[in-house]
Motif scaffolding. Structure first.
Motif, mmCIF file in Angstrom:
data_model
loop_
_atom_site.group_PDB
_atom_site.id
_atom_site.type_symbol
_atom_site.label_atom_id
_atom_site.label_comp_id
_atom_site.label_asym_id
_atom_site.label_seq_id
_atom_site.Cartn_x
_atom_site.Cartn_y
_atom_site.Cartn_z
ATOM 1 N N THR A 1 -13.195 -0.935 -9.012
ATOM 2 C CA THR A 1 -13.380 0.069 -7.963
ATOM 3 C C THR A 1 -12.232 -0.035 -6.969
ATOM 4 O OG1 THR A 1 -14.674 -1.377 -6.513
ATOM 5 C CG2 THR A 1 -15.909 -0.082 -8.171
ATOM 6 N N VAL A 2 -11.852 1.078 -6.381
ATOM 7 C CA VAL A 2 -10.766 1.078 -5.398
ATOM 8 C C VAL A 2 -11.112 0.148 -4.239
ATOM 9 C CG1 VAL A 2 -9.527 2.510 -3.723
ATOM 10 C CG2 VAL A 2 -9.872 3.341 -6.058
ATOM 11 N N ASP A 3 -12.341 0.243 -3.735
ATOM 12 C CA ASP A 3 -12.744 -0.631 -2.628
ATOM 13 C C ASP A 3 -12.714 -2.098 -3.039
ATOM 14 O OD1 ASP A 3 -13.055 1.536 -0.948
ATOM 15 O OD2 ASP A 3 -15.241 1.617 -1.160
ATOM 16 N N GLY A 4 -13.177 -2.393 -4.252
ATOM 17 C CA GLY A 4 -13.172 -3.766 -4.740
ATOM 18 C C GLY A 4 -11.767 -4.322 -4.862
ATOM 19 N N LEU A 5 -10.854 -3.556 -5.450
ATOM 20 C CA LEU A 5 -9.468 -3.989 -5.614
ATOM 21 C C LEU A 5 -8.770 -4.144 -4.268
ATOM 22 C CD1 LEU A 5 -8.755 -1.719 -8.664
ATOM 23 C CD2 LEU A 5 -8.543 -4.229 -8.677
ATOM 24 N N ALA A 6 -9.022 -3.217 -3.349
ATOM 25 C CA ALA A 6 -8.407 -3.275 -2.023
ATOM 26 C C ALA A 6 -8.898 -4.484 -1.228
ATOM 27 C CB ALA A 6 -8.685 -1.985 -1.257
ATOM 28 N N ALA A 7 -10.072 -4.981 -1.575
ATOM 29 C CA ALA A 7 -10.649 -6.101 -0.830
ATOM 30 C C ALA A 7 -9.979 -7.434 -1.142
ATOM 31 C CB ALA A 7 -12.150 -6.198 -1.119
ATOM 32 N N TRP A 8 -9.348 -7.585 -2.321
ATOM 33 C CA TRP A 8 -8.746 -8.877 -2.662
ATOM 34 C C TRP A 8 -7.272 -8.803 -3.071
ATOM 35 C CZ3 TRP A 8 -6.621 -9.686 -7.453
ATOM 36 C CH2 TRP A 8 -7.008 -8.815 -8.476
ATOM 37 N N TRP A 9 -6.755 -7.617 -3.461
ATOM 38 C CA TRP A 9 -5.390 -7.555 -3.986
ATOM 39 C C TRP A 9 -4.423 -6.900 -3.008
ATOM 40 C CZ3 TRP A 9 -3.672 -4.983 -9.204
ATOM 41 C CH2 TRP A 9 -2.433 -5.502 -9.563
ATOM 42 N N THR A 10 -4.564 -5.604 -2.781
ATOM 43 C CA THR A 10 -3.758 -4.944 -1.753
ATOM 44 C C THR A 10 -4.608 -3.875 -1.088
ATOM 45 O OG1 THR A 10 -1.777 -3.660 -1.209
ATOM 46 C CG2 THR A 10 -2.664 -3.383 -3.441
ATOM 47 N N THR A 11 -4.546 -3.844 0.228
ATOM 48 C CA THR A 11 -5.357 -2.867 0.957
ATOM 49 C C THR A 11 -4.899 -1.442 0.655
ATOM 50 O OG1 THR A 11 -3.921 -3.087 2.903
ATOM 51 C CG2 THR A 11 -5.920 -4.469 2.827
ATOM 52 N N THR B 1 -4.599 0.548 -2.025
ATOM 53 C CA THR B 1 -4.997 0.823 -3.403
ATOM 54 C C THR B 1 -5.621 2.206 -3.455
ATOM 55 O OG1 THR B 1 -5.417 -1.518 -3.854
ATOM 56 C CG2 THR B 1 -6.495 0.068 -5.308
ATOM 57 N N LYS B 2 -5.183 2.998 -4.427
ATOM 58 C CA LYS B 2 -5.716 4.358 -4.607
ATOM 59 C C LYS B 2 -5.911 4.612 -6.094
ATOM 60 C CE LYS B 2 -3.253 6.272 -0.601
ATOM 61 N NZ LYS B 2 -2.576 5.080 -0.142
ATOM 62 N N GLU B 3 -6.618 5.700 -6.402
ATOM 63 C CA GLU B 3 -6.792 6.141 -7.790
ATOM 64 C C GLU B 3 -6.491 7.624 -7.831
ATOM 65 O OE1 GLU B 3 -8.566 8.126 -11.068
ATOM 66 O OE2 GLU B 3 -9.464 8.240 -9.087
ATOM 67 N N ALA B 4 -5.698 8.034 -8.823
ATOM 68 C CA ALA B 4 -5.376 9.449 -9.000
ATOM 69 C C ALA B 4 -5.288 9.746 -10.495
ATOM 70 C CB ALA B 4 -4.055 9.802 -8.314
ATOM 71 N N GLY B 5 -6.168 10.596 -10.975
ATOM 72 C CA GLY B 5 -6.131 11.001 -12.370
ATOM 73 C C GLY B 5 -6.296 9.866 -13.366
ATOM 74 N N GLY B 6 -7.144 8.907 -13.050
ATOM 75 C CA GLY B 6 -7.368 7.783 -13.957
ATOM 76 C C GLY B 6 -6.315 6.694 -13.874
ATOM 77 N N VAL B 7 -5.387 6.806 -12.923
ATOM 78 C CA VAL B 7 -4.337 5.801 -12.749
ATOM 79 C C VAL B 7 -4.554 5.106 -11.408
ATOM 80 C CG1 VAL B 7 -1.857 5.421 -12.491
ATOM 81 C CG2 VAL B 7 -2.694 7.061 -14.184
ATOM 82 N N LEU B 8 -4.602 3.783 -11.447
ATOM 83 C CA LEU B 8 -4.722 2.993 -10.229
ATOM 84 C C LEU B 8 -3.335 2.805 -9.638
ATOM 85 C CD1 LEU B 8 -7.199 0.341 -11.624
ATOM 86 C CD2 LEU B 8 -7.714 2.085 -9.895
ATOM 87 N N GLN B 9 -3.212 3.038 -8.347
ATOM 88 C CA GLN B 9 -1.933 2.926 -7.651
ATOM 89 C C GLN B 9 -2.025 1.794 -6.636
ATOM 90 O OE1 GLN B 9 -1.863 6.919 -6.070
ATOM 91 N NE2 GLN B 9 -0.781 7.704 -7.868
ATOM 92 N N PHE B 10 -1.170 0.801 -6.803
ATOM 93 C CA PHE B 10 -1.149 -0.367 -5.935
ATOM 94 C C PHE B 10 0.184 -0.399 -5.193
ATOM 95 C CE2 PHE B 10 -3.654 -1.370 -9.714
ATOM 96 C CZ PHE B 10 -4.859 -1.728 -9.139
#
Length: 167
Positions: free
Chosen positions: A47-57, A59-68
């Motif tokens: 999840t975007v919120d989950g990833l942003a909580a431990w990796w990089t704040t 973090t977004k998702e667009a069209g099935g692609v996670l953007q860090f």
């Protein structure tokens, strides 16, 4: 002893590789998140919120692609596989040249009070200095994931550990 010497010679032969063979390199780590279920850790990886909580704040998702995004740049990951509570696999589709085409693989399993996370960043063309840097950064972020699962506190970028002049 002769047995030890024979064993070492056999091991050396088994690990010898012709110099003209190109082998890919992988980063591998293993952590255990105490008192967190595989499903809880999976949510932190998917999840975007989950990833942003431990990796990089950032973090977004667009069209099935996670953007860090990080202070030094960023990368995009396409989700190749997501099995709840068990497995997550991404392909790097944009970012540093060394990362493009590599995959990031997460395998989860329960072992007693721990969720074991087997992490691999697979398919590096060669073990360059940047790979060493990334291995250390992955380890720091995996500790952030562990801390999030165990204490609710973590250190995502930009508040992560600066390990060198590359950050």
């Amino acid at each position: 002893s002769e047995q030890v010497a024979a064993c070492c010679q056999s091991l050396n032969r088994a690990t010898d590789h012709p110099t003209d063979v190109k082998r890919e390199a992988d980063i591998r780590h293993r952590i255990g998140v105490k008192d967190a279920t595989p499903h809880q850790v999976y949510e932190s990886l998917t999840t975007v919120d989950g990833l942003a909580a431990w990796w990089t704040t950032d973090t977004k998702e667009a069209g099935g692609v996670l953007q860090f995004r990080f202070l030094q740049g960023g990368f995009d990951m396409k989700v190749l596989e997501a099995r709840p509570g068990e497995h997550v696999r991404w392909e790097v589709v944009d970012g540093p040249e060394e990362w493009i085409g590599t995959t990031v693989d997460w395998r989860l399993r329960q072992d007693g009070d721990y969720t074991i996370v087997l992490f691999e960043h697979q398919g590096w063309r060669e073990p360059v200095e940047f790979m060493s840097h990334c291995s250390t950064k992955w380890a720091s972020y995996l500790l952030s994931l562990k801390s999030l699962g165990e204490t609710g506190r973590s250190a995502p970028a930009p508040d992560d550990v600066q390990i060198s002049n590359w950050h």
